[in-house]
Write an enzyme that holds these catalytic residues in place. Structure first.
Site, PDB file in Angstrom:
ATOM      1  N   SER A 102       0.827  -1.218   0.000  1.00  0.00           N
ATOM      2  CA  SER A 102       0.000   0.000   0.000  1.00  0.00           C
ATOM      3  C   SER A 102       0.858   1.265   0.000  1.00  0.00           C
ATOM      4  O   SER A 102       0.614   2.196  -0.773  1.00  0.00           O
ATOM      5  CB  SER A 102      -0.976   0.011   1.176  1.00  0.00           C
ATOM      6  OG  SER A 102      -0.318  -0.264   2.386  1.00  0.00           O
ATOM      7  N   HIS A 116      -2.014  -8.908   1.734  1.00  0.00           N
ATOM      8  CA  HIS A 116      -1.717  -7.646   2.441  1.00  0.00           C
ATOM      9  C   HIS A 116      -2.879  -7.375   3.416  1.00  0.00           C
ATOM     10  O   HIS A 116      -3.216  -8.246   4.221  1.00  0.00           O
ATOM     11  CB  HIS A 116      -1.510  -6.548   1.387  1.00  0.00           C
ATOM     12  CG  HIS A 116      -0.931  -5.261   1.891  1.00  0.00           C
ATOM     13  ND1 HIS A 116      -0.299  -5.135   3.101  1.00  0.00           N
ATOM     14  CD2 HIS A 116      -0.883  -4.008   1.332  1.00  0.00           C
ATOM     15  CE1 HIS A 116       0.098  -3.883   3.271  1.00  0.00           C
ATOM     16  NE2 HIS A 116      -0.252  -3.172   2.211  1.00  0.00           N
ATOM     17  N   HIS A 134       5.489 -12.837   7.455  1.00  0.00           N
ATOM     18  CA  HIS A 134       5.722 -11.440   7.067  1.00  0.00           C
ATOM     19  C   HIS A 134       6.923 -11.368   6.138  1.00  0.00           C
ATOM     20  O   HIS A 134       7.857 -12.164   6.248  1.00  0.00           O
ATOM     21  CB  HIS A 134       5.971 -10.550   8.294  1.00  0.00           C
ATOM     22  CG  HIS A 134       5.709  -9.109   8.011  1.00  0.00           C
ATOM     23  ND1 HIS A 134       6.665  -8.282   7.481  1.00  0.00           N
ATOM     24  CD2 HIS A 134       4.594  -8.360   8.143  1.00  0.00           C
ATOM     25  CE1 HIS A 134       6.139  -7.074   7.321  1.00  0.00           C
ATOM     26  NE2 HIS A 134       4.877  -7.101   7.704  1.00  0.00           N
ATOM     27  N   ARG A 183       2.606  -4.884  16.750  1.00  0.00           N
ATOM     28  CA  ARG A 183       1.211  -4.440  16.606  1.00  0.00           C
ATOM     29  C   ARG A 183       0.270  -5.566  17.047  1.00  0.00           C
ATOM     30  O   ARG A 183      -0.802  -5.313  17.578  1.00  0.00           O
ATOM     31  CB  ARG A 183       0.928  -4.045  15.138  1.00  0.00           C
ATOM     32  CG  ARG A 183       1.841  -2.941  14.637  1.00  0.00           C
ATOM     33  CD  ARG A 183       1.672  -2.714  13.136  1.00  0.00           C
ATOM     34  NE  ARG A 183       2.060  -3.877  12.360  1.00  0.00           N
ATOM     35  CZ  ARG A 183       1.984  -3.952  11.033  1.00  0.00           C
ATOM     36  NH1 ARG A 183       1.515  -2.923  10.337  1.00  0.00           N
ATOM     37  NH2 ARG A 183       2.355  -5.041  10.392  1.00  0.00           N
ATOM     38  N   ASP A 192      -2.610  -8.572  11.445  1.00  0.00           N
ATOM     39  CA  ASP A 192      -3.948  -9.001  11.029  1.00  0.00           C
ATOM     40  C   ASP A 192      -4.490 -10.195  11.808  1.00  0.00           C
ATOM     41  O   ASP A 192      -5.682 -10.484  11.746  1.00  0.00           O
ATOM     42  CB  ASP A 192      -3.928  -9.341   9.530  1.00  0.00           C
ATOM     43  CG  ASP A 192      -3.560  -8.141   8.692  1.00  0.00           C
ATOM     44  OD1 ASP A 192      -4.037  -7.045   9.003  1.00  0.00           O
ATOM     45  OD2 ASP A 192      -2.779  -8.292   7.734  1.00  0.00           O
TER      46      ASP A 192
HETATM   47  N1  NMX Z   1       1.086 -19.804   5.853  1.00  0.00           N
HETATM   48  C1  NMX Z   1       1.549 -20.726   4.982  1.00  0.00           C
HETATM   49  N2  NMX Z   1       2.614 -20.543   4.198  1.00  0.00           N
HETATM   50  C2  NMX Z   1       3.263 -19.375   4.342  1.00  0.00           C
HETATM   51  C3  NMX Z   1       2.884 -18.378   5.245  1.00  0.00           C
HETATM   52  C4  NMX Z   1       1.726 -18.624   6.013  1.00  0.00           C
HETATM   53  N3  NMX Z   1       1.231 -17.707   6.853  1.00  0.00           N
HETATM   54  N4  NMX Z   1       3.732 -17.340   5.156  1.00  0.00           N
HETATM   55  C5  NMX Z   1       4.634 -17.665   4.202  1.00  0.00           C
HETATM   56  N5  NMX Z   1       4.343 -18.896   3.704  1.00  0.00           N
HETATM   57  C6  NMX Z   1       4.988 -19.577   2.591  1.00  0.00           C
HETATM   58  C7  NMX Z   1       4.895 -18.708   1.343  1.00  0.00           C
HETATM   59  O1  NMX Z   1       3.614 -18.838   0.727  1.00  0.00           O
HETATM   60  C8  NMX Z   1       6.034 -19.242   0.524  1.00  0.00           C
HETATM   61  O2  NMX Z   1       5.620 -20.471  -0.055  1.00  0.00           O
HETATM   62  P1  NMX Z   1       6.122 -20.918  -1.533  1.00  0.00           P
HETATM   63  O3  NMX Z   1       7.583 -21.114  -1.388  1.00  0.00           O
HETATM   64  O4  NMX Z   1       5.338 -22.156  -1.797  1.00  0.00           O
HETATM   65  O5  NMX Z   1       5.780 -19.790  -2.457  1.00  0.00           O
HETATM   66  C9  NMX Z   1       7.080 -19.567   1.592  1.00  0.00           C
HETATM   67  O6  NMX Z   1       6.362 -19.716   2.824  1.00  0.00           O
HETATM   68  C10 NMX Z   1       8.117 -18.480   1.759  1.00  0.00           C
HETATM   69  O7  NMX Z   1       7.465 -17.248   1.996  1.00  0.00           O
HETATM   70  P2  NMX Z   1       8.146 -16.093   2.906  1.00  0.00           P
HETATM   71  O8  NMX Z   1       9.408 -15.710   2.205  1.00  0.00           O
HETATM   72  O9  NMX Z   1       8.230 -16.527   4.306  1.00  0.00           O
HETATM   73  O10 NMX Z   1       7.047 -14.957   2.850  1.00  0.00           O
HETATM   74  P3  NMX Z   1       6.838 -13.797   1.772  1.00  0.00           P
HETATM   75  O11 NMX Z   1       7.728 -12.674   2.098  1.00  0.00           O
HETATM   76  O12 NMX Z   1       6.917 -14.335   0.380  1.00  0.00           O
HETATM   77  O13 NMX Z   1       5.311 -13.408   2.016  1.00  0.00           O
HETATM   78  C11 NMX Z   1       3.393 -12.919   3.337  1.00  0.00           C
HETATM   79  C12 NMX Z   1       4.889 -12.686   3.156  1.00  0.00           C
HETATM   80  C13 NMX Z   1       2.877 -11.984   4.397  1.00  0.00           C
HETATM   81  C14 NMX Z   1       2.679 -12.630   2.000  1.00  0.00           C
HETATM   82  C15 NMX Z   1       3.158 -14.389   3.756  1.00  0.00           C
HETATM   83  O14 NMX Z   1       3.785 -14.628   5.002  1.00  0.00           O
HETATM   84  C16 NMX Z   1       1.701 -14.779   3.818  1.00  0.00           C
HETATM   85  O15 NMX Z   1       1.127 -15.151   2.782  1.00  0.00           O
HETATM   86  N6  NMX Z   1       1.059 -14.680   5.031  1.00  0.00           N
HETATM   87  C17 NMX Z   1      -0.352 -14.921   5.171  1.00  0.00           C
HETATM   88  C18 NMX Z   1      -1.152 -13.720   4.684  1.00  0.00           C
HETATM   89  C19 NMX Z   1      -1.016 -12.557   5.643  1.00  0.00           C
HETATM   90  O16 NMX Z   1      -1.161 -12.693   6.843  1.00  0.00           O
HETATM   91  N7  NMX Z   1      -0.787 -11.352   5.073  1.00  0.00           N
HETATM   92  C20 NMX Z   1      -0.755 -10.125   5.876  1.00  0.00           C
HETATM   93  C21 NMX Z   1       0.641  -9.509   6.038  1.00  0.00           C
HETATM   94  C22 NMX Z   1       0.571  -8.264   6.905  1.00  0.00           C
HETATM   95  N8  NMX Z   1      -0.224  -7.203   6.260  1.00  0.00           N
HETATM   96  O17 NMX Z   1      -1.063  -6.643   6.871  1.00  0.00           O
HETATM   97  O18 NMX Z   1      -0.017  -6.883   5.080  1.00  0.00           O
HETATM   98  C1  MLT Z   2       1.919  -3.572   6.539  1.00  0.00           C
HETATM   99  O1  MLT Z   2       1.500  -3.081   7.599  1.00  0.00           O
HETATM  100  O2  MLT Z   2       2.039  -2.887   5.506  1.00  0.00           O
HETATM  101  C2  MLT Z   2       2.172  -5.044   6.485  1.00  0.00           C
HETATM  102  O3  MLT Z   2       2.643  -5.527   7.703  1.00  0.00           O
HETATM  103  C3  MLT Z   2       2.934  -5.510   5.288  1.00  0.00           C
HETATM  104  C4  MLT Z   2       4.373  -5.098   5.160  1.00  0.00           C
HETATM  105  O4  MLT Z   2       4.936  -4.341   5.937  1.00  0.00           O
HETATM  106  O5  MLT Z   2       4.990  -5.615   4.191  1.00  0.00           O
END
Ligand code: NMX
Ligand code: MLT
Length: 438
Positions: free
Chosen positions: A240, A270, A317, A326, A372
């Site tokens: 964002s 996100h 994350h 948070r 979240d």
């Molecule tokens: N559950 C299952 N698998 C996960 C999760 C999770 N919560 N978090 C990461 N992984 C997986 C990810 O999908 C990836 O799999 P693959 O190799 O098959 O593509 C692998 O672990 C490596 O990912 P990371 O490098 O740890 O995470 P990345 O930086 O790519 O992504 C998020 C970060 C936040 C997108 C990821 O942790 C996620 O999808 N979390 C769940 C959704 C979420 O809670 N999002 C909100 C973030 C905060 N916000 O407000 O924005």
């Molecule tokens: C945010 O507050 O924007 C989320 O935690 C995602 C991020 O920092 O990448």
């Protein structure tokens, strides 16, 4: 006493030489290395943006202008009898880098209050949305519609100097921010309360007025203040913030930039993860027939989710490597105010079972909860059970940090953002892959 804008003008004048010097004298100094892994891996961790509004340390979490969240909550002024600080105060802090004193705060409260009135056409735009539209689509469009109010656009057309772009951006930022609680509350009324709107109260601060328009009693005013403050900024690389900055870099106005950032926030990886947490928990509740699961049942549910190829919402994350502060702050609030809530018990148990499972699975780099995982449960407890709406609340908060950034982007003359892309063939060539190996 200096006004908010005069204080900011002084800060900008003092800051500009630092940025100019870095560009002129140190422009060739290397900061980071761009690898193929970074290019094809979502630029994760690549140091290629600058902001002074906040900084995210992987282990410690976010600092606003050098202050940890604990310090922000301790030091910012609070309304009488409230646990949480004024939201207007955090905007002052993010923009100026300083905690406001009583007089400065009063001035900002006044600035927000007098800019609150929402043009009539915004209600009409919200009213005209077809049923089943997602609240984030409505929120983004409502903001976009107000682009015609942009002071920056008028000044730009009148030929204002680049050096002064920040002034009209500041006006747009305040004009928009002051109206966001009303837009959010009206979207809620329209979608879930048959359009029954509660009028804004000009004597209430940002958080209390939002609670009032949502028809909620105390301590929902503090819930709103806490929510908007903790969501306001998370440095500049998140989707964002980066979107808001990128769109603003073409000199699109604040309304266009903030509507764009809202669209980025609306994705499930996100901000929308806060609604996904509740949707996911509802599935578990349905499975359990309302009974609180035991640890084994909870573990099974988490594994079933992972084994079906889905992510655990609210966990993991891109930068953080510890429990999000948070999350911790909201957990502290929940332990005090909603410890016996059945949904909090689910969330509490998840905190125990999810990290070891994610570690065992071995994919996620961060097995700990993010913001979240906890925010929606608090809303649910206070009767906002329409979880599709939760990301609008995130968006109202996030607009505070992104507008602060947009003002400074203009003040420091940050240029049009335009990196360079390469083709796969070029990357293969750089990697030294021979044509015969492909
Ligand atoms: N559950 C299952 N698998 C996960 C999760 C999770 N919560 N978090 C990461 N992984 C997986 C990810 O999908 C990836 O799999 P693959 O190799 O098959 O593509 C692998 O672990 C490596 O990912 P990371 O490098 O740890 O995470 P990345 O930086 O790519 O992504 C998020 C970060 C936040 C997108 C990821 O942790 C996620 O999808 N979390 C769940 C959704 C979420 O809670 N999002 C909100 C973030 C905060 N916000 O407000 O924005
Ligand atoms: C945010 O507050 O924007 C989320 O935690 C995602 C991020 O920092 O990448």
């Amino acid at each position: 006493m200096k006004t908010f804008k005069e204080t900011l003008a002084e800060k900008i004048e003092a800051w500009r030489p630092r940025t100019e010097r870095l560009i002129k004298e140190y422009g060739d100094v290397e900061v980071d290395k761009v690898t193929i892994g970074k290019i094809l891996g979502g630029m994760r961790g690549l140091k290629c943006l600058a902001t002074d509004i906040s900084y995210l340390d992987p282990n410690e979490g976010i600092r606003y202008r050098g202050y940890t969240l604990q310090e922000v909550f301790k030091k910012l002024p609070k309304p009488p009898g409230s646990e949480m600080p004024y939201v207007e105060g955090v905007f002052y802090l993010l923009v100026t880098g300083e905690m406001p004193n009583e007089k400065e705060l009063e001035h900002v409260l006044d600035e927000f209050s007098k800019r609150r009135i929402l043009p009539r056409y915004v209600y009409e735009v919200i009213d005209s949305f077809p049923c089943c539209s997602h609240p984030m689509s409505i929120f983004s469009t409502a903001i976009l519609t107000m682009g015609r109010e942009s002071f920056f656009v008028k000044k730009y057309h009148a030929g204002v100097s680049k050096k002064d772009y920040w002034e009209s951006t500041y006006e747009d930022a305040l004009n928009l921010l002051a109206k966001l609680p009303e837009i959010g509350a009206y979207i809620y009324a329209k979608l879930y309360r048959d359009g029954k709107r509660i009028h804004s109260n000009p004597d209430l601060d940002f958080g209390a007025n939002f609670a009032h328009m949502m028809g909620k009693e105390k301590p929902y005013d503090d819930v709103s203040r806490m929510h908007f403050i903790i969501h306001s900024d998370h440095e500049s690389g998140n989707v964002s913030a980066h979107t808001g900055h990128l769109v603003g870099s073409s000199l699109s106005d604040v309304y266009l930039s903030i509507a764009s950032m809202v669209n980025g926030l609306a994705g499930p990886l996100h901000g929308l993860a806060n609604q996904e947490v509740l949707r996911w928990l509802q599935q578990l509740m349905d499975r359990m027939g309302g009974k609180i699961p035991n640890e084994e049942e909870m573990k099974q549910f988490v594994w079933d989710t992972l084994n079906s190829g889905q992510v655990i919402p609210g966990y993991g994350h891109a930068v953080l490597r510890k429990t999000d502060p948070r999350y911790a702050l909201q957990r502290e609030f929940s332990l005090k105010h909603l410890k016996e809530d059945p949904l909090f018990k689910y969330v509490d148990m998840l905190y125990k079972v999810v990290p070891p499972i994610l570690k065992e699975q071995g994919k996620a780099k961060n097995p700990w909860p993010n913001v979240d995982a906890q925010s929606g449960i608090i809303q649910w407890h206070y009767g906002i059970t329409e979880y599709d709406f939760y990301t609008v609340l995130f968006g109202i908060g996030r607009a505070i940090g992104i507008t602060a950034n947009l003002i400074w982007d203009r003040a420091l003359g940050y240029p049009l953002e335009r990196p360079k892309s390469l083709t796969t063939e070029m990357l293969e060539e750089i990697a030294g892959i021979k044509k015969s190996d492909k």
